[in-house]
Scaffold this active site. Structure first.
Site, PDB file in Angstrom:
ATOM      1  N   ASP A 208       4.200  -0.969   4.449  1.00 40.89           N
ATOM      2  CA  ASP A 208       3.945  -2.001   3.418  1.00 40.89           C
ATOM      3  C   ASP A 208       5.283  -2.460   2.856  1.00 40.89           C
ATOM      4  O   ASP A 208       6.327  -1.880   3.128  1.00 40.89           O
ATOM      5  CB  ASP A 208       3.091  -1.409   2.285  1.00 40.89           C
ATOM      6  CG  ASP A 208       3.723  -0.148   1.702  1.00 40.89           C
ATOM      7  OD1 ASP A 208       3.376   0.949   2.179  1.00 40.89           O
ATOM      8  OD2 ASP A 208       4.609  -0.265   0.834  1.00 40.89           O
ATOM      9  N   ASP A 210       5.987  -2.455  -0.417  1.00 38.13           N
ATOM     10  CA  ASP A 210       6.035  -1.946  -1.781  1.00 38.13           C
ATOM     11  C   ASP A 210       5.651  -3.064  -2.759  1.00 38.13           C
ATOM     12  O   ASP A 210       4.903  -3.980  -2.384  1.00 38.13           O
ATOM     13  CB  ASP A 210       7.398  -1.314  -2.095  1.00 38.13           C
ATOM     14  CG  ASP A 210       7.281  -0.299  -3.231  1.00 38.13           C
ATOM     15  OD1 ASP A 210       6.380   0.541  -3.181  1.00 38.13           O
ATOM     16  OD2 ASP A 210       8.072  -0.369  -4.187  1.00 38.13           O
TER      17      ASP A 210
HETATM   18  N1  ADE Z   1       5.207   1.773  -1.018  1.00 38.24           N
HETATM   19  C1  ADE Z   1       5.246   3.089  -0.916  1.00 38.24           C
HETATM   20  N2  ADE Z   1       5.752   3.844  -1.916  1.00 38.24           N
HETATM   21  C2  ADE Z   1       5.807   5.191  -1.795  1.00 38.24           C
HETATM   22  N3  ADE Z   1       5.358   5.875  -0.742  1.00 38.24           N
HETATM   23  C3  ADE Z   1       4.844   5.162   0.262  1.00 38.24           C
HETATM   24  N4  ADE Z   1       4.327   5.549   1.440  1.00 38.24           N
HETATM   25  C4  ADE Z   1       3.942   4.458   2.095  1.00 38.24           C
HETATM   26  N5  ADE Z   1       4.190   3.340   1.379  1.00 38.24           N
HETATM   27  C5  ADE Z   1       4.752   3.753   0.227  1.00 38.24           C
END
Ligand code: ADE
Ligand SMILES: CSC[C@H]1O[C@H](OP(=O)(O)O)[C@H](O)[C@@H]1O
Length: 287
Positions: A208, A210
């Site tokens: 992703d 974030d």
């Molecule tokens: N955006 C994110 N923040 C923290 N851990 C994660 N693991 C997968 N995506 C994450």
């Protein structure tokens, strides 16, 4: 020294498909029980020790993981080279979901996690300037490329405490700090691997963008799981491709296996015998 590969599987990676003759073995360490039993077996005729970081069925949260027991279990199993496979969010447009980042630096924002085997009664300071073994990172990159993933061979991993994902302001801040990816588990794992003189590398699978990205929804578990599912076979293929690349016996050219050579400060006659007893599981070479 004979090399032995350990793999710590993160979110979505609870076993290794290509493992032959796999058997789950309970290990008790002086640092408590690891996240789960370890799965021992062979890939392409080479010994592999696998540990699901969150336990089978994902029962342990990142802040409560028994990091010391996990690394001790690997050391006690003869592991010399440890590769983490982890889900991460991305702070870079070019590190897109589905890509792999071979982490080479960390910013540690975790708190309240025991982060050292050493302490009062036996103090030690190892170098973390290069927290990842360059030789093992190269092997991890080649293994991740084998199934056709787009692999970025360098990246800074920001380790956050969690378990909640970041606020948008935190996400923007970490991006400004120069972090490339974010996760909740590679610290203190990498620190402890160094103290245990185990070569460490991290295959970070981007799931992703974030929270910083204006064009993407805020991260949630459903989105992470969807990307993990779509890329699960690539993670498995990378794990399968690792052992054959490990190479022959011999010392680590970067000195990971001698990290404790000049690290222990406490005079032998001032050491706490109980702590030294526990430390033998990971640092017996220098005690
Ligand atoms: N955006 C994110 N923040 C923290 N851990 C994660 N693991 C997968 N995506 C994450
Ligand atoms: C399921 S998203 C958050 C979770 O996934 C990552 O775990 P791992 O590094 O073990 O793959 C992240 O660090 C969080 O623990």
């Amino acid at each position: 020294m004979t090399r032995r590969l350990g793999i710590v599987g993160g979110s979505g990676v609870y076993g290794i498909d290509g493992l032959q003759g796999g058997r789950w073995e309970e290990i008790e360490t002086p640092w408590g029980a690891p996240s789960d039993a370890v799965l021992r077996g062979e890939v392409a005729g080479i010994d592999v020790v696998f540990l699901p970081r969150h336990g089978r069925g994902h029962v342990h949260a990142p802040g409560d993981l028994p990091y010391r027991a996990n690394i001790a279990a690997m050391k006690m199993s003869g592991v010399t080279d440890l590769v983490s496979i982890s889900a991460v969010g991305s702070f870079r447009e070019e590190m897109a979901p589905g890509d792999v980042v071979i982490v080479d630096q960390f910013i540690d924002r975790t708190r309240d996690r025991p982060a050292s085997f050493f302490g009062a009664g036996c103090v030690a300071h190892v170098s973390l300037a290069r927290p990842v073994c360059p030789r093992l990172a190269g092997i991890a990159a080649a293994a991740a490329e084998a199934p056709g993933a787009r692999v970025h061979r360098s990246g800074t991993y920001l380790a956050m405490e969690g378990p909640q994902f970041s606020t948008r302001a935190e996400s923007r801040l970490y991006r400004d700090w120069g972090a490339d990816v974010i996760g909740m588990t590679n610290m203190p794992e990498a620190r402890l691997a160094r103290e245990a003189e185990i070569c460490y590398a991290s295959i970070a699978m981007v799931t992703d963008y974030d929270a910083w990205h204006p064009g993407h929804d805020a991260v949630d578990v459903a989105a992470v799981l969807a990307v993990l599912k779509a890329n699960g076979s690539r993670a498995q293929a990378a794990a399968d491709a690792l052992p054959a690349r490990l190479g022959p016996a011999g010392p680590c050219p970067h000195g990971c296996d001698r990290a404790l050579d000049h690290a222990v400060m406490t005079a032998p006659d001032r050491r706490d015998p109980a702590l030294v007893g526990r430390l033998r599981s990971v640092a017996g070479r220098v005690l």
